[in-house]
Design an enzyme around this catalytic site. Structure first.
Site, PDB file in Angstrom:
ATOM      1  N   CYS A 107     -29.149   4.596  -4.367  1.00 22.03           N
ATOM      2  CA  CYS A 107     -28.676   3.266  -3.970  1.00 22.03           C
ATOM      3  C   CYS A 107     -29.416   2.802  -2.719  1.00 22.03           C
ATOM      4  CB  CYS A 107     -27.172   3.332  -3.706  1.00 22.03           C
ATOM      5  SG  CYS A 107     -26.427   1.790  -3.127  1.00 22.03           S
ATOM      6  N   SER A 149     -28.234   1.458  -0.202  1.00 21.57           N
ATOM      7  CA  SER A 149     -27.488   1.753   1.034  1.00 21.57           C
ATOM      8  C   SER A 149     -28.007   3.038   1.673  1.00 21.57           C
ATOM      9  CB  SER A 149     -25.995   1.865   0.745  1.00 21.57           C
ATOM     10  OG  SER A 149     -25.491   0.629   0.270  1.00 21.57           O
ATOM     11  N   CYS A 181     -20.807   3.699  -7.435  1.00 17.60           N
ATOM     12  CA  CYS A 181     -21.131   2.634  -6.466  1.00 17.60           C
ATOM     13  C   CYS A 181     -21.603   1.358  -7.158  1.00 17.60           C
ATOM     14  CB  CYS A 181     -22.162   3.091  -5.424  1.00 17.60           C
ATOM     15  SG  CYS A 181     -22.455   1.786  -4.194  1.00 17.60           S
ATOM     16  N   HIS A 204     -31.092   2.136   3.494  1.00 20.16           N
ATOM     17  CA  HIS A 204     -30.801   1.515   4.794  1.00 20.16           C
ATOM     18  C   HIS A 204     -30.598   2.596   5.858  1.00 20.16           C
ATOM     19  CE1 HIS A 204     -30.515  -2.512   3.230  1.00 20.16           C
ATOM     20  NE2 HIS A 204     -29.361  -2.365   2.641  1.00 20.16           N
ATOM     21  N   HIS A 231     -24.094   8.837  -2.342  1.00 24.45           N
ATOM     22  CA  HIS A 231     -22.687   8.398  -2.375  1.00 24.45           C
ATOM     23  C   HIS A 231     -22.305   7.851  -3.750  1.00 24.45           C
ATOM     24  CE1 HIS A 231     -25.004   4.777  -1.516  1.00 24.45           C
ATOM     25  NE2 HIS A 231     -24.052   4.130  -2.135  1.00 24.45           N
TER      26      HIS A 231
HETATM   27  P1  PAD Z   1     -32.094  -2.487  -5.028  1.00 19.95           P
HETATM   28  O1  PAD Z   1     -33.184  -2.060  -4.126  1.00 19.95           O
HETATM   29  O2  PAD Z   1     -31.873  -1.785  -6.310  1.00 19.95           O
HETATM   30  O3  PAD Z   1     -32.214  -4.041  -5.344  1.00 19.95           O
HETATM   31  C1  PAD Z   1     -32.585  -5.018  -4.405  1.00 19.95           C
HETATM   32  C2  PAD Z   1     -33.279  -6.135  -5.179  1.00 19.95           C
HETATM   33  O4  PAD Z   1     -33.524  -7.207  -4.267  1.00 19.95           O
HETATM   34  C3  PAD Z   1     -34.610  -5.718  -5.781  1.00 19.95           C
HETATM   35  O5  PAD Z   1     -34.651  -6.083  -7.152  1.00 19.95           O
HETATM   36  C4  PAD Z   1     -35.641  -6.497  -4.953  1.00 19.95           C
HETATM   37  O6  PAD Z   1     -36.783  -6.858  -5.706  1.00 19.95           O
HETATM   38  C5  PAD Z   1     -34.830  -7.711  -4.519  1.00 19.95           C
HETATM   39  N1  PAD Z   1     -35.308  -8.337  -3.290  1.00 19.95           N
HETATM   40  C6  PAD Z   1     -35.636  -7.717  -2.117  1.00 19.95           C
HETATM   41  N2  PAD Z   1     -35.998  -8.620  -1.194  1.00 19.95           N
HETATM   42  C7  PAD Z   1     -35.882  -9.852  -1.776  1.00 19.95           C
HETATM   43  C8  PAD Z   1     -36.090 -11.186  -1.328  1.00 19.95           C
HETATM   44  N3  PAD Z   1     -36.489 -11.432  -0.076  1.00 19.95           N
HETATM   45  N4  PAD Z   1     -35.844 -12.192  -2.189  1.00 19.95           N
HETATM   46  C9  PAD Z   1     -35.440 -11.940  -3.458  1.00 19.95           C
HETATM   47  N5  PAD Z   1     -35.243 -10.704  -3.949  1.00 19.95           N
HETATM   48  C10 PAD Z   1     -35.463  -9.656  -3.114  1.00 19.95           C
HETATM   49  O7  PAD Z   1     -30.747  -2.430  -4.126  1.00 19.95           O
HETATM   50  P2  PAD Z   1     -29.238  -2.172  -4.573  1.00 19.95           P
HETATM   51  O8  PAD Z   1     -28.918  -3.036  -5.734  1.00 19.95           O
HETATM   52  O9  PAD Z   1     -28.987  -0.713  -4.607  1.00 19.95           O
HETATM   53  O10 PAD Z   1     -28.479  -2.714  -3.270  1.00 19.95           O
HETATM   54  C11 PAD Z   1     -28.557  -4.087  -2.925  1.00 19.95           C
HETATM   55  C12 PAD Z   1     -27.826  -4.331  -1.638  1.00 19.95           C
HETATM   56  O11 PAD Z   1     -26.422  -4.108  -1.835  1.00 19.95           O
HETATM   57  C13 PAD Z   1     -28.237  -3.384  -0.505  1.00 19.95           C
HETATM   58  O12 PAD Z   1     -28.204  -4.083   0.725  1.00 19.95           O
HETATM   59  C14 PAD Z   1     -27.150  -2.347  -0.530  1.00 19.95           C
HETATM   60  O13 PAD Z   1     -26.998  -1.672   0.699  1.00 19.95           O
HETATM   61  C15 PAD Z   1     -25.952  -3.229  -0.831  1.00 19.95           C
HETATM   62  C16 PAD Z   1     -24.754  -2.515  -1.333  1.00 19.95           C
HETATM   63  N6  PAD Z   1     -23.544  -3.014  -0.943  1.00 19.95           N
HETATM   64  C17 PAD Z   1     -22.412  -2.428  -1.347  1.00 19.95           C
HETATM   65  C18 PAD Z   1     -21.132  -3.036  -0.909  1.00 19.95           C
HETATM   66  O14 PAD Z   1     -20.085  -2.418  -1.062  1.00 19.95           O
HETATM   67  N7  PAD Z   1     -21.174  -4.247  -0.389  1.00 19.95           N
HETATM   68  C19 PAD Z   1     -22.438  -1.308  -2.168  1.00 19.95           C
HETATM   69  C20 PAD Z   1     -23.673  -0.835  -2.587  1.00 19.95           C
HETATM   70  C21 PAD Z   1     -24.847  -1.423  -2.160  1.00 19.95           C
HETATM   71 ZN    ZN Z   2     -24.244   2.373  -3.029  1.00 23.09          ZN
END
Ligand code: PAD
Ligand code: ZN
Length: 366
Positions: free
Chosen positions: A38, A40, A166, A43, A59
């Protein structure tokens, strides 16, 4: 046992031999079968999310229970389980209010890098070794609070179930719990990674139309459409993400926008692309020191709702079996989410491919 340790930010993960204690009275040890990769965790690796280090990351996992502590009820060795990274306590203000996603105790263990009661079950020869989000599942085995394991139907493949720990629950819950998207609502989704694809498929399941997927990686177009997007905006071709959404929504803006990246510009764009009295839901996790800039007059005059969604505002013990039931009945697609599997030894390659945006979701399989 082998585990992927983050010693310090901006370093690669180190796959090392570490030791694990037996579970305490209210803890469970789990032999991991699979763990999703993920953003996160990335990060944390980048130093954008402060957690105590060195730690074993991971996680989003599923596995099989090995041992249970003496005060654990309802979970038995041999049970197939998904791990929850919000092992809510059940008795703090937020749990009692029906918001276990905001559980104070779960936040405390995230900050302290321990299990409840400051318990530390991980050890190695270099001093302290911290837990991460109460899960630490980039490891052959882990010990977690009993509130952080959700038993599941053992017929479900564990590499698919892991993602419900997640990405799936976060995306699904953002749509179903936080936004409560309805039939015919227009939805825009910025970021089509592991979490964003699940926002898209939950919006599709809820009957949203149109569903406008936006990503800077043009390769995400086909994936986004497979999961239910009706339109795709390639953000690498334009700085203006708002106009394409206005064009597809009679000039109004979408009823809902979801930001699923964690960047200030895209958070501002999500707020901007929502219609008057619509809702922008921020799922992406931005580094804690960043602020966004929004027009102050727009708050009363446009009356938009701006909110966040943490773990999909879910109740994991209810939502994880619910989501897996939808998968078993063919309504949610987990099969195409697992686009790449890796051995634990190849975990840094898995993160490299995550940041290149070439995967739907990468999964470590043990
Ligand atoms: P990921 O890396 O699989 O997907 C991110 C996507 O965003 C990719 O497809 C990228 O190409 C695209 N992207 C990146 N920069 C840009 C931009 N400037 N403009 C347009 N597209 C872009 O990540 P993920 O899906 O695992 O996680 C996404 C976010 O969600 C990340 O910040 C993560 O920490 C967060 C998250 N939040 C929670 C929560 O509970 N709120 C849980 C899990 C993940
Ligand atoms: Zn996650």
């Amino acid at each position: 046992m082998r585990a992927a340790v983050l010693v310090d930010s901006n370093e690669a993960l180190q796959v090392r031999d570490v030791a694990l204690d037996n579970p305490g009275p209210k803890e469970v040890s789990v032999k991991m079968a699979a763990a999703g990769v993920c953003h996160s965790d990335w990060h944390v690796m980048q130093g954008d999310l402060p957690v105590p280090l060195p730690a074993i990351l991971g996680h989003e996992g599923a596995g099989i229970v090995e041992q249970v502590g003496k005060d654990v009820f309802g979970i038995r060795p041999g049970d197939h389980v998904v791990l929850s990274w919000i092992p809510s306590c059940g008795h703090c203000f937020y749990c009692l209010k029906g918001r276990p996603d905001m559980c104070d105790e779960a936040f405390n263990i995230q900050l302290s890098g321990s299990l409840p009661g400051n318990a530390m079950r991980l050890h190695w020869d270099q001093g302290p070794l911290y837990h991460y989000l109460g899960t630490s599942c980039f490891a052959e085995q882990t010990v977690v609070p009993d509130t952080g394991v959700i038993p599941i139907d053992p017929s479900i493949p564990l590499n698919k179930a892991a993602l419900v720990g997640c990405a799936v629950t976060t995306g699904f819950g953002a749509v179903v719990h936080t936004a409560q998207v309805g039939v015919g609502d227009s939805v825009s989704v910025i970021g089509c990674g592991g979490v964003g694809l699940n926002v898209i498929q939950a919006a599709h399941l809820a009957g949203a139309d149109p569903i406008i997927a936006i990503d800077a990686n043009g390769n995400k177009k086909d994936l986004a459409k497979k999961f239910g997007a009706t339109h795709f905006v390639d953000a690498s071709q334009t700085d203006d993400l708002i106009t394409p959404v206005l064009d597809l929504t009679q000039g109004r803006g979408s009823d809902f926008a979801f930001e699923v990246i964690g960047r200030t510009e895209t958070i501002e764009a999500a707020y901007g692309m929502v219609r008057k009295a619509g809702m922008a839901v921020i799922v992406g996790v931005a580094p804690p020191h960043l602020d966004v800039s929004l027009n102050a007059f727009s708050f009363p005059s446009q009356s938009k709702i701006l909110t966040g969604s943490w773990y999909g505002q879910s109740v994991p013990a209810v939502d994880i079996p619910r989501i897996l039931g939808l998968y078993q009945r063919g309504k949610l697609n987990l099969d195409d989410l697992v686009s790449q599997s890796y051995a634990l030894e190849d975990i840094n390659e898995a993160f490299r491919e995550l940041t290149q945006g070439t995967v739907a979701r990468g999964v470590i399989e043990f």
